[in-house]
Structures are given as C-alpha cells and as structure tokens.
Design an enzyme around this catalytic site. Structure first.
Site, short mmCIF file in Angstrom:
data_model
loop_
_atom_site.label_atom_id
_atom_site.label_comp_id
_atom_site.label_asym_id
_atom_site.label_seq_id
_atom_site.Cartn_x
_atom_site.Cartn_y
_atom_site.Cartn_z
N ARG A 107 -73.28 -35.85 -30.87
CA ARG A 107 -73.05 -35.99 -29.43
C ARG A 107 -74.00 -37.02 -28.81
O ARG A 107 -73.60 -37.84 -28.00
CB ARG A 107 -73.23 -34.61 -28.78
N TYR B 46 -59.04 -27.54 -11.72
CA TYR B 46 -60.01 -28.65 -11.85
C TYR B 46 -59.49 -29.91 -11.15
O TYR B 46 -60.25 -30.65 -10.53
CB TYR B 46 -60.29 -28.95 -13.32
N ASP C 22 -60.84 -31.51 -25.20
CA ASP C 22 -61.06 -30.70 -24.01
C ASP C 22 -59.75 -30.58 -23.25
O ASP C 22 -58.89 -31.47 -23.35
CB ASP C 22 -62.14 -31.31 -23.10
N ARG D 123 -65.00 -22.49 -28.60
CA ARG D 123 -66.11 -23.45 -28.72
C ARG D 123 -66.91 -23.24 -30.00
O ARG D 123 -68.09 -22.95 -29.98
CB ARG D 123 -67.09 -23.31 -27.54
N ARG E 226 -72.86 -27.14 -28.27
CA ARG E 226 -74.29 -27.42 -28.14
C ARG E 226 -75.18 -26.43 -28.87
O ARG E 226 -76.37 -26.65 -28.96
CB ARG E 226 -74.65 -27.49 -26.66
O1 CP3 Z 1 -64.55 -25.18 -29.87
C1 CP3 Z 1 -64.42 -26.35 -29.56
O2 CP3 Z 1 -65.35 -27.18 -29.55
C2 CP3 Z 1 -63.05 -26.79 -29.22
C3 CP3 Z 1 -62.96 -27.78 -28.19
C4 CP3 Z 1 -62.96 -27.29 -26.76
C5 CP3 Z 1 -63.88 -27.75 -25.79
N1 CP3 Z 1 -63.46 -27.29 -24.56
C6 CP3 Z 1 -65.04 -28.63 -26.04
C7 CP3 Z 1 -66.12 -28.72 -25.03
C8 CP3 Z 1 -62.06 -26.45 -26.12
C9 CP3 Z 1 -60.94 -25.62 -26.72
C10 CP3 Z 1 -62.36 -26.47 -24.73
C11 CP3 Z 1 -61.57 -25.76 -23.72
C12 CP3 Z 1 -61.96 -25.82 -22.31
N2 CP3 Z 1 -62.57 -26.83 -21.63
C13 CP3 Z 1 -61.66 -24.79 -21.38
C14 CP3 Z 1 -60.90 -23.52 -21.70
C15 CP3 Z 1 -61.73 -22.52 -22.40
C16 CP3 Z 1 -62.88 -21.98 -21.61
O3 CP3 Z 1 -64.02 -22.27 -22.01
O4 CP3 Z 1 -62.66 -21.31 -20.60
C17 CP3 Z 1 -62.19 -25.19 -20.13
C18 CP3 Z 1 -62.13 -24.40 -18.85
C19 CP3 Z 1 -62.75 -26.49 -20.30
C20 CP3 Z 1 -63.38 -27.37 -19.26
C21 CP3 Z 1 -64.79 -27.66 -19.59
N3 CP3 Z 1 -65.23 -28.50 -20.62
C22 CP3 Z 1 -65.95 -27.14 -18.98
C23 CP3 Z 1 -65.95 -26.17 -17.82
C24 CP3 Z 1 -67.06 -27.70 -19.63
C25 CP3 Z 1 -68.53 -27.53 -19.28
C26 CP3 Z 1 -69.01 -26.28 -19.95
C27 CP3 Z 1 -70.49 -26.15 -19.97
O5 CP3 Z 1 -70.92 -25.12 -20.52
O6 CP3 Z 1 -71.20 -27.04 -19.50
C28 CP3 Z 1 -66.60 -28.51 -20.68
C29 CP3 Z 1 -67.43 -29.26 -21.64
C30 CP3 Z 1 -67.20 -29.00 -23.10
N4 CP3 Z 1 -65.97 -28.91 -23.69
C31 CP3 Z 1 -68.20 -28.88 -24.10
C32 CP3 Z 1 -67.52 -28.73 -25.31
C33 CP3 Z 1 -68.11 -28.65 -26.69
C34 CP3 Z 1 -69.70 -29.00 -23.88
C35 CP3 Z 1 -70.04 -30.38 -23.44
C36 CP3 Z 1 -71.03 -31.18 -24.22
O7 CP3 Z 1 -71.23 -30.99 -25.45
O8 CP3 Z 1 -71.63 -32.09 -23.62
#
Ligand code: CP3
Length: 319
Positions: free
Chosen positions: A15, A128, A52, A2, A6
């Site tokens: 965003r 999920y 994602d 990530r 945020r």
């Molecule tokens: O670094 C990056 O920005 C690369 C893109 C990326 C995202 N998610 C963007 C994201 C990558 C590689 C992921 C992987 C991902 N997504 C995983 C595997 C890695 C890990 O973190 O364990 C998983 C399990 C997900 C599923 C997911 N997506 C969750 C559980 C969430 C919520 C997390 C939270 O803290 O609320 C997301 C949302 C998400 N994916 C965000 C980002 C930048 C935040 C959402 C937002 O900006 O509104």
C-alpha cells in the site's frame, strides 16, 4: 470481510508504495498480490477480490478519493440534475483493471480456494454518492430519498443496471461467488427498506440470472435485524452474511433453514483475543456449525487486529 487490509504488514508495505488507494485498486498486479496475501498466510477457503465498492461511482464519473485516516470522500451529488449527469459511457472500460485483477488472482489460487467478487448494494453506494462520505445515519441520502424519490429512483436504477454488468464481468473473468454489501441497510423504515434495499438487490440478482450467471450470491443487509428473515426469499440471494448483532438462535431458526449463513464474530473480539474470543467462537460453531455455514466475521476486520489472533481463530475453527 476485509481479509486484505491494514492489519497485515505485507499489505501496508505494498500500500505504501502503490500511490493512492484507488491506484492500488486499479493496479492488477499489486491488487492481485494483496488479494492473495491473506490466503498465503492463513489458508482461508475463499479469497475476496481486492477492490472497493466505490470504484462504481468512480467509473460513473464521480470524483472519489480515499483520505488517510478519514475514509472515502466523494464530490456529493446534491440533486436530481447531478444524478442525471452521471455517465455510464465508459463504465466497463474504466473497470477493466479490476477484471484483469480477477483473472490474475484466479490464476494464482489453488482450485479448491473460491474467489469472491462483489459490489455494493445500490442503497449503500448511493449513501456515499449523495452524502459524499460515510455517516452514522446516512442523513443526506435518506433526506434526498424523501424529498425527491423520483431522482433517487433514477440513481438506484442506474446502480442496478451497472452492478449487473459489473458482477457479470467479474464472473466472466473468474469470480465464482458474489457478495452484495448493503452495509447501511439498517436505518430505513419498512417501506423505504423494501424500496431502496430489497427491490434493487432483487433486481440485481434477477438481472445476473437473466444473463446466465449461476454463481451463488451472498447478501449482507447489515443492521436490518428482523428484516433479515424474508430478505433471501424476496431478493433471491443464496446466502446471508450475518452482522454481529444478529442473535445466533435467530440465525439458526429463521435463516439457516432456507439458505447458507455466514458470520458473525464481532471483529473487536478478534482484536481482543484470549478466552472471550475462544468462548464466542465455540458458541457460534455450536449453534450454526451443523447447518450450511461459512465461518466469518460480522463486519470488516479492523486495522488494530493482531495477525496472530487471526491465526489462532483459524486453528480453532479448523479443529
Ligand atoms: O477484504 C478485502 O480487502 C476486500 C476488498 C474490500 C475493500 N472494501 C477494501 C478496502 C471490500 C469488499 C470493501 C467493501 C467496502 N468498502 C464496503 C462494504 C463492506 C463494509 O465494510 O461495510 C464499504 C462500505 C466500503 C467503503 C470504504 N472503503 C470505507 C468506508 C473505507 C474506509 C474504512 C476505514 O476503516 O478507514 C474504505 C477503505 C478500504 N477499502 C480499505 C480497504 C482495505 C482500507 C483503506 C486503506 O488500506 O488505505
């Protein structure tokens, strides 16, 4: 881990104007911009595609939403019938904007900066799809895997097949390294870990190799502890992303001998900053810095992280 997200004001700004999180994932121009933001700001050696892991179930026809302050919410697959109703007919077509993002990012990156593509591992994506949301114990998916292993196998096989296509298409568009995120690999007993985590990732790696893709693959069986040893040999991944709880001497002795390792700074230390951060970074570099190593976090950066701490960390590692 990530890089975009945020904790960066420039990300929050894009965003806020992009609509939903998925709208942002499917908007190549904006997704490419947020992929490049952390590279422009910090000069990382590699960029990770902004997308994602849950675009894959979305592309299979499952309803997926990202709800503010709650995370992802999917319409849960309750049984074998729901699993068999998934459709891969428009899978790659649905994900075309992601490949366009990869093209635009590659065009916007200096050649010395690597571009990492990714997917979720079948087990983690399935947790999920079955549970409908993240959960600390993945009870819904584990329950279905015990109750109806045949149906769970159908889902896993589907995810393997489409993940191979998805990763190959990312490489065709310009990704040079691939990471497979198995963020929820840590809660399964031996036999289930082999069947639902190791075997599907092995099948994905061999599937992309069979299609002529030779990009290095990084595995991330987060939370799997001692099972990290043996994971690379069994799956064929070329690198291991190490979570925060893996002891450094274990990583050096058991993993780094055979593959490149990446990790494993606690993201919360980066929120905290200061001496505790500096000391831990020195420790990690002292134990792992001489072998094949990619400095990284042990899991995703958290939104409260002050960007200045990231800048300090990078300066320390570069020194
Ligand atoms: O670094 C990056 O920005 C690369 C893109 C990326 C995202 N998610 C963007 C994201 C990558 C590689 C992921 C992987 C991902 N997504 C995983 C595997 C890695 C890990 O973190 O364990 C998983 C399990 C997900 C599923 C997911 N997506 C969750 C559980 C969430 C919520 C997390 C939270 O803290 O609320 C997301 C949302 C998400 N994916 C965000 C980002 C930048 C935040 C959402 C937002 O900006 O509104």
């Amino acid at each position: 881990m990530r890089q975009a997200g945020r904790y960066l004001p420039e990300y929050r700004e894009i965003r806020a104007g992009a609509g939903s999180f998925l709208d942002l994932c499917y908007n190549p121009e904006l997704a490419a911009r947020v992929t490049l933001q952390p590279i422009d700001r910090f000069g990382f050696d590699a960029a990770i595609l902004f997308s994602d892991i849950l675009v894959v179930p979305h592309a299979l026809g499952q309803k997926v939403d990202f709800i503010q302050n709650e995370g992802p919410v999917l319409e849960p697959l309750g049984d074998g019938d729901a699993i068999r109703a998934l459709s891969r007919d428009r899978f790659l077509e649905h994900l075309a904007p992601v490949f366009e993002t990869v093209r635009q990012v590659r065009a916007g990156l200096e050649s010395k900066v690597a571009l990492i593509g990714f997917c979720g591992a079948p087990w983690t994506v399935a947790t999920y799809m079955i549970g409908g949301r993240g959960s600390p114990d993945q009870a819904a998916a584990r329950g279905l895997a015990y109750r109806d292993p045949e149906a769970f196998q159908v889902l896993t096989d589907l995810l393997v097949e489409v993940s191979v296509e998805y990763l190959c298409a990312q490489v065709a568009a310009g990704a040079q390294v691939l990471q497979i995120f198995d963020s929820w690999a840590g809660n399964l007993p031996d036999g289930e870990f082999e069947r639902w985590c190791v075997e599907p990732v092995r099948a994905i790696v061999s599937g992309i190799r069979a299609k002529g893709v030779d990009a290095p693959v990084i595995g991330f069986p987060r939370g799997s502890g001692p099972a990290y040893a043996g994971y690379a040999a069994k799956t064929g991944v070329n690198g291991l992303s190490c979570d925060t709880s893996l002891p450094l001497d274990f990583i050096a002795r058991e993993l780094q001998r055979d593959v490149t390792v990446q990790g494993n700074l606690d993201p919360l230390l980066l929120v905290n900053g200061g001496d505790a951060l500096t000391r831990r970074v020195d420790e990690i570099l002292a134990v792992l810095g001489e072998g094949p190593f990619i400095f990284n976090l042990g899991h995703g950066i958290v939104p409260q992280t002050p960007p200045e701490h990231v800048a300090d960390l990078i300066a320390q590692v570069r020194r």
